[in-house]
Motif scaffolding. Sequence first.
Motif, mmCIF file in Angstrom:
data_model
loop_
_atom_site.group_PDB
_atom_site.id
_atom_site.type_symbol
_atom_site.label_atom_id
_atom_site.label_comp_id
_atom_site.label_asym_id
_atom_site.label_seq_id
_atom_site.Cartn_x
_atom_site.Cartn_y
_atom_site.Cartn_z
ATOM 1 N N ALA A 273 -2.713 -4.836 5.434
ATOM 2 C CA ALA A 273 -2.137 -5.879 6.295
ATOM 3 C C ALA A 273 -1.540 -5.245 7.554
ATOM 4 O O ALA A 273 -1.725 -5.756 8.671
ATOM 5 C CB ALA A 273 -1.082 -6.665 5.533
ATOM 6 N N GLU A 274 -0.845 -4.135 7.382
ATOM 7 C CA GLU A 274 -0.266 -3.413 8.514
ATOM 8 C C GLU A 274 -1.362 -2.842 9.412
ATOM 9 O O GLU A 274 -1.251 -2.873 10.638
ATOM 10 C CB GLU A 274 0.648 -2.299 7.997
ATOM 11 C CG GLU A 274 1.440 -1.611 9.051
ATOM 12 C CD GLU A 274 2.537 -2.459 9.668
ATOM 13 O OE1 GLU A 274 3.018 -2.075 10.748
ATOM 14 O OE2 GLU A 274 2.921 -3.491 9.099
ATOM 15 N N THR A 275 -2.423 -2.352 8.815
ATOM 16 C CA THR A 275 -3.554 -1.813 9.575
ATOM 17 C C THR A 275 -4.194 -2.893 10.434
ATOM 18 O O THR A 275 -4.475 -2.677 11.614
ATOM 19 C CB THR A 275 -4.597 -1.200 8.616
ATOM 20 O OG1 THR A 275 -3.982 -0.098 7.928
ATOM 21 C CG2 THR A 275 -5.824 -0.703 9.362
ATOM 22 N N THR B 222 0.158 0.201 -7.272
ATOM 23 C CA THR B 222 -0.465 0.939 -6.176
ATOM 24 C C THR B 222 -1.360 0.022 -5.358
ATOM 25 O O THR B 222 -1.413 0.130 -4.133
ATOM 26 C CB THR B 222 -1.265 2.136 -6.726
ATOM 27 O OG1 THR B 222 -0.384 2.955 -7.488
ATOM 28 C CG2 THR B 222 -1.873 2.966 -5.609
ATOM 29 N N GLU C 172 -2.571 -3.116 -0.426
ATOM 30 C CA GLU C 172 -2.646 -4.413 0.257
ATOM 31 C C GLU C 172 -1.697 -4.452 1.448
ATOM 32 O O GLU C 172 -2.059 -4.936 2.530
ATOM 33 C CB GLU C 172 -2.317 -5.549 -0.716
ATOM 34 C CG GLU C 172 -3.397 -5.810 -1.735
ATOM 35 C CD GLU C 172 -2.973 -6.822 -2.796
ATOM 36 O OE1 GLU C 172 -1.756 -7.006 -3.028
ATOM 37 O OE2 GLU C 172 -3.878 -7.416 -3.401
ATOM 38 N N ALA C 173 -0.474 -3.964 1.259
ATOM 39 C CA ALA C 173 0.501 -3.935 2.353
ATOM 40 C C ALA C 173 0.012 -3.036 3.487
ATOM 41 O O ALA C 173 0.152 -3.377 4.676
ATOM 42 C CB ALA C 173 1.857 -3.466 1.831
ATOM 43 N N HIS C 174 -0.567 -1.898 3.134
ATOM 44 C CA HIS C 174 -1.095 -0.980 4.151
ATOM 45 C C HIS C 174 -2.243 -1.638 4.921
ATOM 46 O O HIS C 174 -2.318 -1.515 6.152
ATOM 47 C CB HIS C 174 -1.563 0.315 3.497
ATOM 48 C CG HIS C 174 -2.111 1.294 4.487
ATOM 49 N ND1 HIS C 174 -1.306 1.997 5.350
ATOM 50 C CD2 HIS C 174 -3.390 1.666 4.767
ATOM 51 C CE1 HIS C 174 -2.068 2.768 6.121
ATOM 52 N NE2 HIS C 174 -3.328 2.587 5.776
ATOM 53 N N VAL D 97 -0.825 -3.068 -4.799
ATOM 54 C CA VAL D 97 0.085 -3.832 -3.942
ATOM 55 C C VAL D 97 0.431 -3.017 -2.695
ATOM 56 O O VAL D 97 0.467 -3.557 -1.584
ATOM 57 C CB VAL D 97 1.362 -4.237 -4.723
ATOM 58 C CG1 VAL D 97 2.418 -4.803 -3.805
ATOM 59 C CG2 VAL D 97 1.006 -5.230 -5.819
ATOM 60 N N LYS D 98 0.658 -1.728 -2.850
ATOM 61 C CA LYS D 98 0.933 -0.850 -1.706
ATOM 62 C C LYS D 98 -0.271 -0.783 -0.768
ATOM 63 O O LYS D 98 -0.123 -0.782 0.455
ATOM 64 C CB LYS D 98 1.306 0.553 -2.181
ATOM 65 C CG LYS D 98 2.641 0.624 -2.876
ATOM 66 C CD LYS D 98 2.906 2.029 -3.374
ATOM 67 C CE LYS D 98 4.186 2.077 -4.192
ATOM 68 N NZ LYS D 98 4.414 3.421 -4.740
#
Length: 69
Positions: free
Chosen positions: A23-25, A14, A19-21, A16-17
């Motif tokens: 980065a996208e933000t 979770t 972190e990806a969010h 990791v998810k």
Amino acid sequence: MTTVQIAYEVPSATVVKIEAHLAETALRNINWNGAEFKIERDDFTCIPDDDSADAVSLLHEINDIIRGE
């Protein structure tokens, strides 16, 4: 740099998810354009030292990810 604290009980997958969010933000959200996020594990999930409306909104998004929404 914006520190995001994630509770210890949140699974690594979770995180990791999240972190990806984040980065996208930083890439796509005008309110966080170019922001640098640092994740720390702690007792509670929060964004310390930032009580802005943008931080509250981001924290809601993070909590949605934790809940699997």
